[in-house]
Motif scaffolding. Structure first.
Motif, short mmCIF file in Angstrom:
data_model
loop_
_atom_site.label_atom_id
_atom_site.label_comp_id
_atom_site.label_asym_id
_atom_site.label_seq_id
_atom_site.Cartn_x
_atom_site.Cartn_y
_atom_site.Cartn_z
N ALA B 12 -93.64 -6.61 -13.37
CA ALA B 12 -94.75 -7.49 -13.77
C ALA B 12 -96.06 -6.81 -13.42
CB ALA B 12 -94.64 -8.81 -13.03
N GLY B 13 -97.02 -6.86 -14.34
CA GLY B 13 -98.35 -6.35 -14.03
C GLY B 13 -98.99 -7.19 -12.94
N ALA B 14 -99.77 -6.55 -12.09
CA ALA B 14 -100.32 -7.25 -10.93
C ALA B 14 -101.38 -8.28 -11.34
CB ALA B 14 -100.92 -6.23 -9.98
N ILE B 47 -104.73 -2.74 -22.95
CA ILE B 47 -104.16 -3.50 -21.84
C ILE B 47 -102.87 -2.84 -21.36
CG2 ILE B 47 -103.21 -5.74 -21.17
CD1 ILE B 47 -105.03 -6.91 -23.48
N SER B 48 -102.00 -2.48 -22.32
CA SER B 48 -100.68 -1.95 -21.94
C SER B 48 -100.78 -0.63 -21.18
CB SER B 48 -99.81 -1.73 -23.19
OG SER B 48 -99.64 -2.95 -23.88
N LEU B 49 -101.64 0.27 -21.66
CA LEU B 49 -101.70 1.59 -21.01
C LEU B 49 -102.20 1.50 -19.58
CD1 LEU B 49 -102.92 4.44 -23.40
CD2 LEU B 49 -100.66 4.10 -22.41
N SER B 50 -103.18 0.64 -19.33
CA SER B 50 -103.69 0.55 -17.95
C SER B 50 -102.65 -0.12 -17.06
CB SER B 50 -105.03 -0.17 -17.90
OG SER B 50 -104.86 -1.53 -18.17
N GLN B 51 -101.90 -1.08 -17.63
CA GLN B 51 -100.83 -1.69 -16.84
C GLN B 51 -99.70 -0.69 -16.58
OE1 GLN B 51 -100.60 -5.16 -15.67
NE2 GLN B 51 -102.78 -4.88 -15.96
N TYR B 52 -99.36 0.10 -17.62
CA TYR B 52 -98.34 1.14 -17.42
C TYR B 52 -98.75 2.08 -16.28
CZ TYR B 52 -96.14 0.27 -22.04
OH TYR B 52 -95.50 -0.26 -23.12
N CYS B 89 -99.03 -8.96 -18.38
CA CYS B 89 -98.39 -7.84 -19.08
C CYS B 89 -97.22 -7.35 -18.23
CB CYS B 89 -99.41 -6.73 -19.27
SG CYS B 89 -98.75 -5.24 -19.99
N SER B 90 -96.04 -7.29 -18.82
CA SER B 90 -94.89 -6.74 -18.11
C SER B 90 -94.52 -5.39 -18.72
CB SER B 90 -93.69 -7.68 -18.21
OG SER B 90 -93.25 -7.76 -19.55
N ALA B 91 -93.89 -4.56 -17.94
CA ALA B 91 -93.42 -3.27 -18.43
C ALA B 91 -91.94 -3.14 -18.10
CB ALA B 91 -94.20 -2.13 -17.78
#
Lengths: 131, 129
Positions: B12-14, B47-52, B89-91
């Motif tokens: 899970a994204g923080a 959003i996704s890349l920074s969360q990744y 955002c989850s990865a």
């Protein structure tokens, strides 16, 4: 009349270092390979390269212009096969075309082609839109 | 080396990520999109890349972000992103393989606004040898 095999008009986008800087700010991707020539060459690249996702954003603009706006896209995918090389003080082309590859009800699939300086930069590029 | 035990796990994204009209306007201006009522189809990569980056570089997973190259990308868009969306955002690390010394990791990102799944995306990221 749109049918399978319909070819869309080609469009040419032009990229330069200013656009790469603007995309870095808009996307939060500040990797130096997209603005620092010395760094890019030090990691084995021919010059500064565009973000793959900037290429994909521009091709996405081509798709949404045809389909009727940015809300039309349901699926969009591409492989980054070669970089778009952006030397200082130059504008380089991104030449985009497409063919209608499938129609399923109101969903239209496009197979997309994108080249820069004659080199194919996206592979397996496809979008599904509602038009 | 990427920890092989991370394959199949969802992280899970923080943080929650809010989308502002200014974020959309800035992204649109780069590609000369004048319709800014919704975000362009690739906007969610922001959003996704920074969360990744924050998830995958944790020591327990071990991706070296400085050697990362983007291999491919896919989006499935259930509805367009609009200003005012607040995403979790989850990865999920779906696969990991090694080819010619490069680690190739495929990651799926799901962006939820509350309980609504708005965008799923898949990224193949290559950590160069």
């Amino acid at each position: 009349m749109i049918e399978v095999g319909t070819v869309l008009d080609e469009h040419i986008f032009y990229l330069d270092r200013a656009m790469l800087r603007a995309y870095a700010d808009a996307s939060g991707d500040h990797n130096p390979i997209h603005h620092d020539e010395e760094f890019a060459i030090s990691v084995g690249l021919p010059n500064v390269i565009a973000h793959g996702m900037l290429t994909m954003a521009l091709v996405g603009k081509y798709v949404t212009d045809w389909a009727g706006g940015p809300a039309t896209v349901k699926e969009y995918s591409a492989r980054f096969v070669k970089p778009v090389i952006v030397p200082a003080d130059q504008k380089v082309d991104l030449t985009v075309s497409a063919i209608v590859s499938e129609i399923d009800g109101d969903h239209i699939s496009l197979t997309l082609s994108a080249t820069s300086a004659g080199v194919k930069v996206l592979g397996m590029a496809r979008a599904v839109v509602i038009k | 080396m990427i920890n092989p035990d991370s394959v199949g796990r969802t992280f899970a994204g923080a943080d929650s990520v809010s989308v502002s009209q200014s974020d959309i306007d800035t992204f649109c201006s780069v590609i000369s999109e004048t319709n800014t009522t919704v975000a362009p189809p690739t906007f969610s990569i922001r959003i996704s890349l920074s969360q990744y980056e924050s998830i995958l570089t944790q020591p327990e997973i071990g991706v070296d972000w400085t050697r990362l190259v983007h291999g491919d990308q896919k989006f499935e868009i259930f509805r367009p992103i609009v200003a005012g969306d607040v995403f979790k955002c989850s990865a999920t690390i779906e696969t990991l393989r090694v080819a010619a010394g490069n680690e190739i990791v495929s990651v799926r990102s799901d962006l939820h606004n509350g309980s609504e799944l708005v965008v799923s995306s898949w990224s193949t990221l290559v950590v160069r040898a």
